[in-house]
Design an enzyme around this catalytic site. Structure first.
Site, PDB file in Angstrom:
ATOM      1  N   TYR A 163       0.823  -1.208   0.000  1.00 42.25           N
ATOM      2  CA  TYR A 163       0.000   0.000   0.000  1.00 42.25           C
ATOM      3  C   TYR A 163       0.852   1.251   0.000  1.00 42.25           C
ATOM      4  O   TYR A 163       2.071   1.191   0.206  1.00 42.25           O
ATOM      5  CB  TYR A 163      -0.965  -0.015   1.191  1.00 42.25           C
ATOM      6  CG  TYR A 163      -0.350   0.328   2.532  1.00 42.25           C
ATOM      7  CD1 TYR A 163       0.497  -0.560   3.189  1.00 42.25           C
ATOM      8  CD2 TYR A 163      -0.615   1.554   3.146  1.00 42.25           C
ATOM      9  CE1 TYR A 163       1.049  -0.242   4.424  1.00 42.25           C
ATOM     10  CE2 TYR A 163      -0.070   1.883   4.383  1.00 42.25           C
ATOM     11  CZ  TYR A 163       0.768   0.980   5.015  1.00 42.25           C
ATOM     12  OH  TYR A 163       1.325   1.297   6.227  1.00 42.25           O
ATOM     13  N   LYS A 180       6.405  -2.020   1.847  1.00 41.13           N
ATOM     14  CA  LYS A 180       5.238  -1.440   2.536  1.00 41.13           C
ATOM     15  C   LYS A 180       4.025  -2.373   2.400  1.00 41.13           C
ATOM     16  O   LYS A 180       3.136  -2.147   1.580  1.00 41.13           O
ATOM     17  CB  LYS A 180       4.943  -0.051   1.972  1.00 41.13           C
ATOM     18  CG  LYS A 180       4.076   0.811   2.878  1.00 41.13           C
ATOM     19  CD  LYS A 180       4.161   2.268   2.499  1.00 41.13           C
ATOM     20  CE  LYS A 180       3.168   3.142   3.212  1.00 41.13           C
ATOM     21  NZ  LYS A 180       3.273   3.137   4.675  1.00 41.13           N
ATOM     22  N   GLU A 216      11.827   2.330  14.219  1.00 35.24           N
ATOM     23  CA  GLU A 216      10.965   3.417  13.733  1.00 35.24           C
ATOM     24  C   GLU A 216       9.689   3.441  14.563  1.00 35.24           C
ATOM     25  O   GLU A 216       9.503   2.614  15.452  1.00 35.24           O
ATOM     26  CB  GLU A 216      10.647   3.215  12.251  1.00 35.24           C
ATOM     27  CG  GLU A 216       9.965   1.893  11.948  1.00 35.24           C
ATOM     28  CD  GLU A 216       9.822   1.587  10.455  1.00 35.24           C
ATOM     29  OE1 GLU A 216       9.759   2.521   9.644  1.00 35.24           O
ATOM     30  OE2 GLU A 216       9.759   0.393  10.128  1.00 35.24           O
ATOM     31  N   LEU A 237      11.009   1.182   7.083  1.00 36.46           N
ATOM     32  CA  LEU A 237      10.432   1.657   5.831  1.00 36.46           C
ATOM     33  C   LEU A 237      11.201   2.905   5.392  1.00 36.46           C
ATOM     34  O   LEU A 237      11.510   3.776   6.211  1.00 36.46           O
ATOM     35  CB  LEU A 237       8.949   2.012   6.031  1.00 36.46           C
ATOM     36  CG  LEU A 237       8.264   2.376   4.717  1.00 36.46           C
ATOM     37  CD1 LEU A 237       8.033   1.143   3.853  1.00 36.46           C
ATOM     38  CD2 LEU A 237       6.957   3.103   4.952  1.00 36.46           C
TER      39      LEU A 237
HETATM   40  N1  PDD Z   1       2.838   5.006   7.276  1.00 35.48           N
HETATM   41  N2  PDD Z   1       7.510   3.757   8.837  1.00 35.48           N
HETATM   42  C1  PDD Z   1       6.368   3.033   8.829  1.00 35.48           C
HETATM   43  C2  PDD Z   1       6.349   1.726   9.535  1.00 35.48           C
HETATM   44  C3  PDD Z   1       5.225   3.534   8.167  1.00 35.48           C
HETATM   45  O1  PDD Z   1       4.095   2.817   8.168  1.00 35.48           O
HETATM   46  C4  PDD Z   1       5.281   4.811   7.549  1.00 35.48           C
HETATM   47  C5  PDD Z   1       4.096   5.398   6.823  1.00 35.48           C
HETATM   48  C6  PDD Z   1       6.497   5.526   7.593  1.00 35.48           C
HETATM   49  C7  PDD Z   1       6.653   6.876   6.941  1.00 35.48           C
HETATM   50  O2  PDD Z   1       6.658   6.764   5.544  1.00 35.48           O
HETATM   51  P1  PDD Z   1       6.157   7.971   4.619  1.00 35.48           P
HETATM   52  O3  PDD Z   1       6.932   9.154   5.014  1.00 35.48           O
HETATM   53  O4  PDD Z   1       6.471   7.507   3.254  1.00 35.48           O
HETATM   54  O5  PDD Z   1       4.674   8.144   4.882  1.00 35.48           O
HETATM   55  C8  PDD Z   1       7.598   4.959   8.236  1.00 35.48           C
HETATM   56  C9  PDD Z   1       1.638   5.496   6.590  1.00 35.48           C
HETATM   57  C10 PDD Z   1       1.476   6.970   6.672  1.00 35.48           C
HETATM   58  C11 PDD Z   1       0.440   4.721   7.105  1.00 35.48           C
HETATM   59  O6  PDD Z   1       0.591   3.527   7.300  1.00 35.48           O
HETATM   60  O7  PDD Z   1      -0.624   5.306   7.294  1.00 35.48           O
END
Ligand code: PDD
Length: 287
Positions: A33, A151, A183, A207
């Site tokens: 996703y 992801k 993270e 991620l």
């Molecule tokens: N989550 N680390 C994890 C485990 C994440 O699920 C996310 C993003 C990030 C940050 O990635 P980005 O900057 O590309 O959004 C880091 C999204 C926002 C979610 O699951 O809703």
């Protein structure tokens, strides 16, 4: 207003969009996703999210959905149909439905991926009160699988982590493996010490955040010092400030870790400055 969602080529009222009970994202969490934010009706960091989506699909030997090259158009159409000024677009690709349950991947010639997109309307997303107050986090053990750079929709443990934080009267959790922070449950984690921004280096352990990449670029352009390395919870508790980044929270200050306030307990100046720069610069190039 009924939300219009996208499913495999069709724009449908949300209650008419149906996915098979045999869909592999439902049975096996066999799906990937992306979440892209919308500010002022425009997409933030769209290309970064598209590139990461393609990488996630490749890493899992999953076919690109037929409409892959139309994803920008689909995002824009959903923004328009749902009248989104500020909000999020969720996109999910699964390996599709083989019409039965089987651990082996289905033949990609016969079973096509399922592509779903929907919007979440969040008026004033960039003016969130949490950004003024900062958030409180707890630390929890990181027991996720070893390919966190992909992801995937395997979000049970991050979900449990949020619930553990909630139970502790906090907003989120940072996950710790072998003594170091990986993270946040849905965001990347940072500390600031003596003006230096410290965040874990990229690997399969985290991620590769799209917001992270942009924020580190802006920080370096603003002559801020950045160090990409692992850090412990003790080091974080002793830092001047801390923050998280993600597509949904942008840059969000952290003011407490495991009950210990950071600095004077208020959002730090580096986090607030980076938030402002990120929002300003990203809006300028939003599409
Ligand atoms: N989550 N680390 C994890 C485990 C994440 O699920 C996310 C993003 C990030 C940050 O990635 P980005 O900057 O590309 O959004 C880091 C999204 C926002 C979610 O699951 O809703």
């Amino acid at each position: 207003m009924t939300r219009t969602v996208y499913l495999n080529g069709d724009y449908l009222p949300e209650d008419e969009a149906k996915v098979s009970v045999f869909d592999r994202s439902f049975l096996m969490a066999d799906g990937v996703y992306e979440v892209t934010s919308v500010l002022g009706g425009k997409l933030i960091d769209f290309n970064g999210h598209l590139v990461r989506l393609e990488r996630s699909l490749n890493e899992l030997d999953m076919e690109k959905p037929e409409a892959f090259d139309e994803l920008l158009e689909i995002h824009r159409k959903l923004v328009e149909l749902n009248d989104i000024e500020d909000g999020l677009i969720y996109l999910q690709v699964s390996r599709g439905s083989a019409g039965d349950r089987d651990f082996a991947f289905p033949d990609p010639e016969l079973v096509k991926p399922t592509l779903v997109l929907f919007t979440q309307n969040k008026p004033g997303l960039a003016d969130s009160p949490a950004a003024q107050a900062g958030i409180k986090i707890i630390s929890i053990e990181d027991i996720r699988w070893g390919r966190r750079d992909i992801k995937t929709v395997q979000l049970l443990y991050p979900s449990m982590g949020k619930m553990m934080a909630k139970k502790a009267g906090c907003d989120d959790a940072w996950m710790v493996e072998d003594g170091a922070v990986t993270e946040g449950t849905s965001n990347n984690a940072y500390i600031v010490k003596g003006g230096k921004i410290i965040t874990r280096h990229l690997s399969t352990d985290i991620l590769h955040g799209i917001t992270r990449a942009a924020v580190l670029r802006f920080a370096r352009e603003a002559q801020m010092e950045v160090e990409e390395r692992a850090f412990t919870i003790e080091e974080a508790q002793d830092a001047d400030e801390a923050f998280i980044t993600s597509a949904s929270s942008f840059v969000m200050p952290v003011v407490e870790i495991d009950g210990k306030p950071l600095g004077d307990g208020a959002p730090g100046s580096v986090a607030l400055r980076l938030r402002e720069i990120y929002l300003d610069e990203s809006r300028k190039v939003a599409i």
